[in-house]
Scaffold this motif. Structure first.
Motif, PDB file in Angstrom:
ATOM      1  N   ASN A 185       0.832  -1.195   0.000  1.00 18.32           N
ATOM      2  CA  ASN A 185       0.000   0.000   0.000  1.00 18.32           C
ATOM      3  C   ASN A 185       0.871   1.250   0.000  1.00 18.32           C
ATOM      4  O   ASN A 185       1.810   1.355   0.790  1.00 18.32           O
ATOM      5  N   GLU A 220      -3.854   6.429  -0.125  1.00 17.36           N
ATOM      6  CA  GLU A 220      -5.273   6.424  -0.458  1.00 17.36           C
ATOM      7  C   GLU A 220      -5.566   7.649  -1.314  1.00 17.36           C
ATOM      8  O   GLU A 220      -4.976   8.714  -1.121  1.00 17.36           O
ATOM      9  N   LYS A 225     -13.063   5.889  -1.171  1.00 13.63           N
ATOM     10  CA  LYS A 225     -11.629   6.085  -1.419  1.00 13.63           C
ATOM     11  C   LYS A 225     -11.060   4.845  -2.107  1.00 13.63           C
ATOM     12  O   LYS A 225     -11.632   3.745  -2.031  1.00 13.63           O
ATOM     13  N   GLU A 275      -7.242   2.640  -3.024  1.00 13.50           N
ATOM     14  CA  GLU A 275      -5.862   2.436  -2.593  1.00 13.50           C
ATOM     15  C   GLU A 275      -4.947   2.328  -3.808  1.00 13.50           C
ATOM     16  O   GLU A 275      -5.265   1.646  -4.779  1.00 13.50           O
TER      17      GLU A 275
END
Length: 296
Positions: free
Chosen positions: A161, A164, A271, A273
């Motif tokens: 990750n 966002e 949102k 990622e």
């Protein structure tokens, strides 16, 4: 061809030296063995390569043609050996990265800058295309790692990750003021404005379309493009309302050049990622270094 490589080398050295005896000294092979090798090569090719004289040997016209081809081939092999030696000497590696133009500019470049400072001899290839295409190239092992919006299914891929992002609608204050003047009290920017979106082949556009499907909102689309950079610029010129990524226009929002439009109650855009997607079974040393940097 592999079984003839030794014969090709002997032929090449004899042609270059113009003498079997000279070639024998260079190759540390007996003259009879060289003569036998040349004879076998001529028999295999079914053509004479040399003309024997009292002073040595000279190439036939066909032999000259074959010599020129081998000269290019051996030069390429030598260049390859030199390249490999440099890779070993300077610890040169290679990594291929796939991403979209937008993600490349706003997210990848800072990471790439840091990586290249730590690994200056690494060769980097960047493939820019849609996130869908990047995921496909990754599954086909045509790239090492991809920077994409996290797909619903990562399949056998691992991911890291990065951040966002939020998809929002924006316009200039002047454009919104003009709309309000035209429509007065019944003013609704997303209903009455000229909406500018990415084209329908884009993963972000499909994501926005899916969100809108569940609402009662009907958009009057006027411009469609495959480039988010253009959407941002179009919005800044005051010709409509653009759907863009909030994190990529922070400066414009802070300066008031663009303003975010409030979503209607029944329109929810979650949102997303942004991740680096890769295959853990890929043991490319440069990829391992890049992933290690990302995890710091």
């Amino acid at each position: 061809m592999e079984q003839h490589l030794a014969q090709y080398r002997i032929f090449f050295e004899v042609a270059k030296a113009g003498s079997i005896s000279k070639a024998a000294k260079l190759l540390y092979i007996s003259q009879p063995a060289i003569s036998k090798s040349i004879l076998r090569l001529e028999e295999n090719l079914e053509i004479a390569l040399f003309t024997r004289t009292s002073k040595g040997v000279s190439l036939t016209p066909e032999g000259q043609i074959f010599y020129e081809y081998l000269q290019n081939a051996f030069s390429a092999i030598e260049a390859g050996e030199i390249h490999l030696a440099k890779i070993k000497q300077f610890n040169i590696g290679k990594i291929t990265i796939g991403t979209s133009n937008t993600l490349c500019k706003y997210i990848l470049l800072p990471y790439l800058n840091k990586f290249m400072k730590e690994n200056p001899h690494t060769m980097v290839s960047i493939f820019t295309q849609s996130s869908d295409k990047t995921s496909l190239l990754l599954s086909e092992n045509k790239i090492d790692i991809g920077l994409v919006a996290k797909p619903a299914k990562t399949q056998s891929m691992s991911y890291i990750n990065i951040m966002e992002i939020h998809d929002i609608f924006v316009a200039t204050p002047a454009y919104l003021s003009s709309l309000k003047h035209i429509f007065d009290k019944g003013f609704n920017p997303l209903r009455d404005g000229n909406i500018m979106l990415l084209d329908k082949n884009n993963a972000t556009r499909r994501f926005i379309d899916n969100c809108i499907e569940g609402s009662k909102l009907h958009l009057n689309q006027s411009i469609e493009t495959g480039n988010m950079e253009l959407l941002i610029e179009f919005a800044k010129t005051g010709i409509g309302i653009a759907c863009v990524i909030k994190e990529f226009i922070q400066k414009e929002l802070e300066e008031g050049t663009l303003v975010e439009i409030e979503m209607p109650p029944d329109l929810y855009i979650p949102k997303r990622e942004i991740v680096f997607l890769y295959d853990e079974k890929n043991f490319n040393p440069s990829l391992i270094k890049f992933i290690s940097m990302l995890k710091k």
